[in-house]
Design a protein around this motif. Structure first.
Motif, PDB file in Angstrom:
ATOM      1  N   LYS A 152       0.889  -0.892  -0.050  1.00 55.52           N
ATOM      2  CA  LYS A 152      -0.269  -0.119   0.500  1.00 55.52           C
ATOM      3  C   LYS A 152       1.245   1.205   0.308  1.00 55.52           C
ATOM      4  O   LYS A 152       1.226   1.172   0.835  1.00 55.52           O
ATOM      5  N   CYS A 167     -12.350  -1.480  20.467  1.00 49.61           N
ATOM      6  CA  CYS A 167     -11.504  -0.790  21.620  1.00 49.61           C
ATOM      7  C   CYS A 167     -11.156   0.349  20.933  1.00 49.61           C
ATOM      8  O   CYS A 167     -11.262   1.619  19.380  1.00 49.61           O
ATOM      9  N   MET A 223     -15.864  -8.064  16.337  1.00 49.92           N
ATOM     10  CA  MET A 223     -13.964  -7.837  16.912  1.00 49.92           C
ATOM     11  C   MET A 223     -14.040  -7.488  18.242  1.00 49.92           C
ATOM     12  O   MET A 223     -15.788  -6.148  18.183  1.00 49.92           O
ATOM     13  N   ASP A 268      -5.431  -6.281  12.140  1.00 48.35           N
ATOM     14  CA  ASP A 268      -5.141  -6.417  10.110  1.00 48.35           C
ATOM     15  C   ASP A 268      -4.936  -7.306   9.807  1.00 48.35           C
ATOM     16  O   ASP A 268      -3.412  -7.325   9.538  1.00 48.35           O
ATOM     17  N   ASN A 281      -2.276  -0.010  12.241  1.00 49.98           N
ATOM     18  CA  ASN A 281      -2.983  -1.411  13.103  1.00 49.98           C
ATOM     19  C   ASN A 281      -2.366  -1.444  14.341  1.00 49.98           C
ATOM     20  O   ASN A 281      -3.065  -3.041  14.577  1.00 49.98           O
ATOM     21  N   PHE A 311     -10.794  -2.569   2.245  1.00 48.37           N
ATOM     22  CA  PHE A 311     -11.472  -3.431   1.963  1.00 48.37           C
ATOM     23  C   PHE A 311     -12.205  -2.807   1.977  1.00 48.37           C
ATOM     24  O   PHE A 311     -13.413  -4.001   2.254  1.00 48.37           O
ATOM     25  N   LEU A 327      -4.656  -0.958  17.482  1.00 45.03           N
ATOM     26  CA  LEU A 327      -5.418  -0.284  17.804  1.00 45.03           C
ATOM     27  C   LEU A 327      -5.368  -0.095  19.822  1.00 45.03           C
ATOM     28  O   LEU A 327      -4.666  -1.166  20.179  1.00 45.03           O
ATOM     29  N   LEU A 373     -16.268   3.066  12.398  1.00 44.20           N
ATOM     30  CA  LEU A 373     -15.186   4.050  13.288  1.00 44.20           C
ATOM     31  C   LEU A 373     -14.074   4.186  12.254  1.00 44.20           C
ATOM     32  O   LEU A 373     -12.750   4.884  12.724  1.00 44.20           O
ATOM     33  N   VAL A 392      -5.605  -7.840  19.335  1.00 48.96           N
ATOM     34  CA  VAL A 392      -7.189  -7.795  18.849  1.00 48.96           C
ATOM     35  C   VAL A 392      -8.183  -9.064  19.412  1.00 48.96           C
ATOM     36  O   VAL A 392      -8.094  -9.933  18.353  1.00 48.96           O
TER      37      VAL A 392
HETATM   38  N1  LIG Z   1     -11.750  -3.334  16.662  1.00 50.89           N
HETATM   39  C1  LIG Z   1     -12.221  -1.938  16.483  1.00 50.89           C
HETATM   40  N2  LIG Z   1     -12.610  -0.948  17.541  1.00 50.89           N
HETATM   41  C2  LIG Z   1     -12.011   0.331  17.346  1.00 50.89           C
HETATM   42  N3  LIG Z   1     -11.724   0.829  16.186  1.00 50.89           N
HETATM   43  C3  LIG Z   1     -11.000   0.199  14.917  1.00 50.89           C
HETATM   44  C4  LIG Z   1     -11.244  -1.900  15.418  1.00 50.89           C
HETATM   45  N4  LIG Z   1     -10.514  -2.322  14.181  1.00 50.89           N
HETATM   46  C5  LIG Z   1     -10.637  -1.363  13.513  1.00 50.89           C
HETATM   47  N5  LIG Z   1     -11.054  -0.034  13.818  1.00 50.89           N
HETATM   48  C6  LIG Z   1     -10.423   1.802  13.457  1.00 50.89           C
HETATM   49  O1  LIG Z   1     -11.240   1.313  11.335  1.00 50.89           O
HETATM   50  C7  LIG Z   1      -9.156   1.833  10.589  1.00 50.89           C
HETATM   51  C8  LIG Z   1      -9.443   0.134   9.635  1.00 50.89           C
HETATM   52  O2  LIG Z   1      -9.882  -1.169   9.940  1.00 50.89           O
HETATM   53  P1  LIG Z   1      -8.906  -2.104   9.642  1.00 50.89           P
HETATM   54  O3  LIG Z   1      -6.784  -1.101   9.540  1.00 50.89           O
HETATM   55  O4  LIG Z   1      -8.932  -3.051   9.846  1.00 50.89           O
HETATM   56  O5  LIG Z   1      -9.170  -1.753   7.526  1.00 50.89           O
HETATM   57  P2  LIG Z   1      -8.520  -2.653   6.488  1.00 50.89           P
HETATM   58  O6  LIG Z   1      -9.606  -2.470   5.669  1.00 50.89           O
HETATM   59  O7  LIG Z   1      -8.061  -3.981   7.176  1.00 50.89           O
HETATM   60  O8  LIG Z   1      -7.518  -1.018   6.262  1.00 50.89           O
HETATM   61  P3  LIG Z   1      -6.096  -1.200   5.490  1.00 50.89           P
HETATM   62  O9  LIG Z   1      -6.109  -3.096   5.006  1.00 50.89           O
HETATM   63  O10 LIG Z   1      -6.309  -0.576   4.505  1.00 50.89           O
HETATM   64  O11 LIG Z   1      -4.770  -0.807   6.570  1.00 50.89           O
HETATM   65  C9  LIG Z   1      -8.739   1.140  12.016  1.00 50.89           C
HETATM   66  O12 LIG Z   1      -7.659   1.947  11.187  1.00 50.89           O
HETATM   67  C10 LIG Z   1      -9.194   2.159  13.391  1.00 50.89           C
HETATM   68  O13 LIG Z   1      -9.228   3.257  13.187  1.00 50.89           O
END
Ligand SMILES: Nc1ncnc2c1ncn2[C@@H]1O[C@H](COP(=O)(O)OP(=O)(O)OP(=O)(O)O)[C@@H](O)[C@H]1O
Length: 604
Positions: free
Chosen positions: A40, A407, A404, A468, A455, A328, A457, A323, A387
């Motif tokens: 990324k 947080c 999940m 993640d 990634n 994705f 939290l 949040l 997490v």
């Molecule tokens: N369990 C949680 N509690 C609170 N906030 C969360 C949680 N999981 C994700 N978030 C919020 O959502 C955002 C995106 O989550 P995540 O990084 O898991 O998504 P992703 O689609 O896998 O993103 P990427 O692949 O671009 O890193 C996090 O940066 C956080 O701010």
């Protein structure tokens, strides 16, 4: 006064249970997440397009988001010639996990060769435990990292002729002066981080408050003309003209610059009010309203799957505001009311629900493999600093969603941006928790491969949780003796280890350790160390040169404490087999003296 040297601080006792993993799941672990591998372009810093042009075909295809050959992930590391490489349990302990660093007489490139750390060898070998039917597992054998027998000696050499004197062990008075120093920071004034007179501390993290601050920062940055001068210096070149000016800037990009870049990019793609990672975009009210509207819409479209929706709502409550937004899909909060607690009272419970949207270019098979890999791996890991993944279900639109634990402290990325940078006590506490999570993960045979502040939290009381697992992979099954090497470049460019760009295959564990070193520096300085650890990145080249020189690399030297610097240099050793490992970090003088609040556990 509590002694800062916490010799008894060991990583939480975790006990891996050995499971038979079906060949189907093994297949998923081997190839599933691989198919989604890509670099990324950093959300924190957009590397200029005139760099990163000279890389191997493997890294090239990864950067383009192409599929990396699966064969690269399945080659087994050769058996060790050295019988000492076989652990007590009879499992192969790869070189990387041996307690002594390989000796190199040429000192110039190897600062960490001078770090002498004893590592407990009694820990169980890595074992991923998972099964298709029961995706949530409990570990059973203890990770033993007793530090009593350790006598780490640091002698940080920047080259063979120069010896840095290690910092003295903190005395009560030096601890006091440190406490006073922290006491004077804005961090304490705003109540986020409180240091007590006895040297212990507390975190009070409020994501919603932080989002407001970030919204204001963005508004000021974008609109107020009186702040324009500051904006230019805070967002050097990255926003102004990334292609032509990075090479001429003195400092590497700030995290805030990357954040602003995200805002600019997002403005083109999404309507106003769409939150980014960390849900900063728009006032809290707007976020909430847009969340409600989205919930209404989704409620309307779910009538066809009423039963599933009811079942989900019964278990986890109703989905509410967004949040954060990742590559994705969005992550939403769910609130379950009237949950009976142990004391018989009724309370509410919050969950985070992450959508797994299928990319336009992604086949159904690849999509299914990606999410199964993420879910299988994350739900198999049970540790305070990882997490908790609870469930996987399909929503009304047929998209998969992962449930999940929630947080409330938000993510480390937005925390650092809002704070500018973190004082050492706060950063150290998060760092130790991160390393504990990584040590556990590696013990379980899993590497993350996308560690970055976004990634990580945080709970409201400062417990750090790795999340993640979309890029994670299993490098060793419970019954295997040898590790599987990884291949391809993945993650966010500032955190990617140099070997990913230049080697076809590599041990994935040092890759995670490298990322943790970059994360620590991001916490302490509010900047990236470089855009990417490649030969055409001027900051990385400066680093390679400076780490051999007497003066060292300025951003790392600015850390002041020698024992901390030594570990960071060792984590950022460009030669992966020389890189320090997680247990060695925890057992280092610095690692042992870091005090985690509540020992890294959530307050009840
Ligand atoms: N369990 C949680 N509690 C609170 N906030 C969360 C949680 N999981 C994700 N978030 C919020 O959502 C955002 C995106 O989550 P995540 O990084 O898991 O998504 P992703 O689609 O896998 O993103 P990427 O692949 O671009 O890193 C996090 O940066 C956080 O701010």
């Amino acid at each position: 006064m509590t002694d800062m040297n916490d010799n008894n601080a060991a990583i939480p006792q975790q006990t891996p249970r050995k499971h038979a993993l079906s060949s189907k799941v093994m297949q998923l672990f081997r190839s599933g997440s691989r198919s989604s591998r890509q670099v990324k372009s950093s959300s924190n810093a957009q590397p200029p397009s005139n760099i990163n042009t000279n890389f191997s075909s493997a890294s090239k295809s990864a950067k383009l988001g192409l599929h990396t050959p699966t064969s690269a992930t399945t080659k087994v590391a050769p058996n060790p010639a050295n019988p000492a490489a076989v652990s007590k349990s009879g499992m192969y302990m790869p070189d990387y996990y041996q307690s002594t660093s390989p000796s190199h007489s040429s000192s110039s490139a190897s600062l960490n060769n001078h770090i002498d750390i004893n590592t407990s060898k009694s820990s169980s070998a890595a074992s991923l435990t998972s099964s298709v039917s029961a995706l949530s597992l409990s570990p059973t054998s203890a990770v033993n990292t007793s530090s009593k027998s350790l006598s780490p000696k640091f002698s940080h050499h920047s080259n063979s002729n120069t010896v840095f004197t290690p910092a003295p062990t903190p005395t009560p008075s030096s601890v006091n002066s440190n406490v006073n120093k922290i006491t004077n920071t804005n961090a304490l004034n705003c109540g986020r981080f409180v240091v007590h007179k006895d040297g212990t501390h507390e975190h009070h993290l409020k994501n919603a408050k932080r989002q407001e601050k970030l919204s204001t920062m963005i508004k000021n940055m974008a609109g107020a003309s009186k702040l324009r001068g500051e904006a230019k210096s805070a967002v050097p070149d990255i926003i102004l003209d990334p292609r032509t000016t990075l090479k001429s800037t003195k400092n590497p990009p700030t995290l805030f610059a990357g954040f602003m870049k995200q805002v600019v990019d997002m403005d083109d793609k999404y309507p106003e009010g769409t939150p980014l990672s960390g849900a900063f975009n728009g006032s809290e009210k707007n976020m909430y309203m847009s969340g409600l509207n989205e919930s209404k819409n989704s409620a309307q479209s779910t009538t066809s799957t009423k039963r599933d929706t009811q079942c989900f709502a019964e278990k986890y409550g109703r989905c509410q505001e967004v949040l954060g937004k990742g590559a994705f899909g969005v992550v939403r909060i769910c609130q379950k009311k009237n949950v009976s607690s142990q004391d018989g009272n009724k309370s509410e419970k919050l969950y985070a629900v992450k959508e797994f949207k299928r990319r336009a270019s992604e086949s159904a098979e690849k999509y299914s493999k990606r999410l199964t890999s993420e879910f299988c791996i994350s739900s198999s890991l049970h540790h305070t600093n990882i997490v908790t993944t609870l469930d996987l279900f399909q929503d009304a639109k047929g998209e998969y969603c992962e449930v999940m634990e929630y947080c409330a402290g938000g993510d480390l990325f937005t925390l650092v941006i809002a704070a500018g940078k973190l004082e050492y006590m706060e950063a150290d506490c998060f760092f130790k928790q991160l390393i504990r999570g990584v040590v556990y993960m590696h013990e379980m045979g899993v590497c993350h491969r996308d560690l970055k502040p976004e990634n990580l939290l945080l709970t409201h009381d400062g417990v750090l949780k790795i999340t993640d697992f979309g890029n994670s992979e299993c490098f060793k099954m419970a019954w295997e003796k040898n590790i599987h090497l990884s291949g391809g470049v993945c993650g966010s460019s500032p955190y990617i280890a140099p070997e990913e760009y230049i080697k076809e295959e590599f041990d994935p564990r040092p890759v995670d350790i490298w990322a943790c070193g970059v994360i620590y520096m991001a916490m302490r300085t509010g900047r990236q160390l470089w855009s990417s650890a490649e030969k055409d990145d001027p900051f990385y080249m400066n680093y390679l040169k400076a780490r051999k020189e007497k003066g060292g690399y300025e951003p790392i030297e600015s850390l002041k404490r020698a024992r901390c610097r030594n570990v960071i240099y060792s984590m950022l050793d460009p030669v992966p087999y020389r890189r320090i490992n997680g247990k060695q970090i925890l057992n280092s003088e610095w690692g042992r003296e870091i005090k985690c609040c509540h020992n890294g556990h959530v307050l009840k």
